[in-house]
Design an enzyme around this catalytic site. Structure first.
Site, PDB file in Angstrom:
ATOM      1  N   ARG A   1      -2.473   6.915   0.707  1.00  0.00           N
ATOM      2  CA  ARG A   1      -3.510   6.170   1.427  1.00  0.00           C
ATOM      3  C   ARG A   1      -3.874   6.789   2.774  1.00  0.00           C
ATOM      4  O   ARG A   1      -5.060   6.908   3.095  1.00  0.00           O
ATOM      5  CB  ARG A   1      -3.102   4.709   1.594  1.00  0.00           C
TER       6      ARG A   1
ATOM      7  N   GLN B   1       0.839  -1.183   0.000  1.00  0.00           N
ATOM      8  CA  GLN B   1       0.000   0.000   0.000  1.00  0.00           C
ATOM      9  C   GLN B   1       0.881   1.243   0.000  1.00  0.00           C
ATOM     10  O   GLN B   1       1.945   1.270   0.613  1.00  0.00           O
ATOM     11  CB  GLN B   1      -0.902   0.008   1.228  1.00  0.00           C
ATOM     12  N   CYS B   2       0.405   2.254  -0.681  1.00  0.00           N
ATOM     13  CA  CYS B   2       1.121   3.518  -0.741  1.00  0.00           C
ATOM     14  C   CYS B   2       1.099   4.164   0.637  1.00  0.00           C
ATOM     15  O   CYS B   2       0.044   4.319   1.257  1.00  0.00           O
ATOM     16  CB  CYS B   2       0.482   4.443  -1.775  1.00  0.00           C
ATOM     17  N   THR B   3       2.260   4.560   1.129  1.00  0.00           N
ATOM     18  CA  THR B   3       2.331   5.182   2.454  1.00  0.00           C
ATOM     19  C   THR B   3       2.169   6.693   2.382  1.00  0.00           C
ATOM     20  O   THR B   3       2.168   7.365   3.399  1.00  0.00           O
ATOM     21  CB  THR B   3       3.673   4.859   3.124  1.00  0.00           C
ATOM     22  N   VAL B   4       2.027   7.238   1.171  1.00  0.00           N
ATOM     23  CA  VAL B   4       1.863   8.681   1.033  1.00  0.00           C
ATOM     24  C   VAL B   4       0.399   9.049   0.840  1.00  0.00           C
ATOM     25  O   VAL B   4      -0.172   9.821   1.605  1.00  0.00           O
ATOM     26  CB  VAL B   4       2.702   9.218  -0.152  1.00  0.00           C
TER      27      VAL B   4
END
Length: 132
Positions: free
Chosen positions: A7, A2-5
């Site tokens: 999401r 998952q994108c940590t920026v």
């Protein structure tokens, strides 16, 4: 993964919109059968009795320019959820239909007409890329 920026910022925004839509839908005179309201400019009068605002069927967001639009489209006649044949089968069979769909994953495709549509697409003659 998952994108940590994006999401962590988008999930709460999507959840907030979902809650607002649910509450507006529950307070609409027709509740779950509410028709899609067209987009209305800010400050313009709302259609009909909408104490909690518009009830769109879809919200499309664009992070590039921080905007949302409310597209309205006609129902797809072969929708696996709301095609006339699916709705009629559910009204006729109720929970038995749900059980049968769980046992046969292709049942909704056949019932809604999606299987026929997929077959027509698979059998269609497609142009080769070098023909363009």
């Amino acid at each position: 993964q998952q994108c940590t920026v994006s999401r962590p910022g988008l999930a709460p925004a999507a959840a907030a919109l979902a809650v607002e839509l649910l509450v507006a839908l529950l307070h609409h005179p027709r509740e779950g059968a509410a028709p899609a309201d067209p987009a209305t400019p800010p400050g313009a009068p709302l259609p009909g009795n909408r104490p909690l605002g518009l009830v769109p069927h879809s919200i499309r967001g664009f992070l590039t320019h921080y905007a949302t639009v409310l597209p309205t489209t006609p129902a797809f006649d072969r929708c696996a959820a709301c095609a006339p044949a699916v709705v009629a089968a559910y009204r006729d069979r109720g929970v038995a239909l749900v059980r049968d769909v769980g046992a046969d994953p292709g049942l909704l495709e056949r019932l809604s007409g999606l299987a026929d549509l997929k077959g027509a697409v698979d059998g269609a003659a497609w142009a080769e890329a070098d023909e363009f």
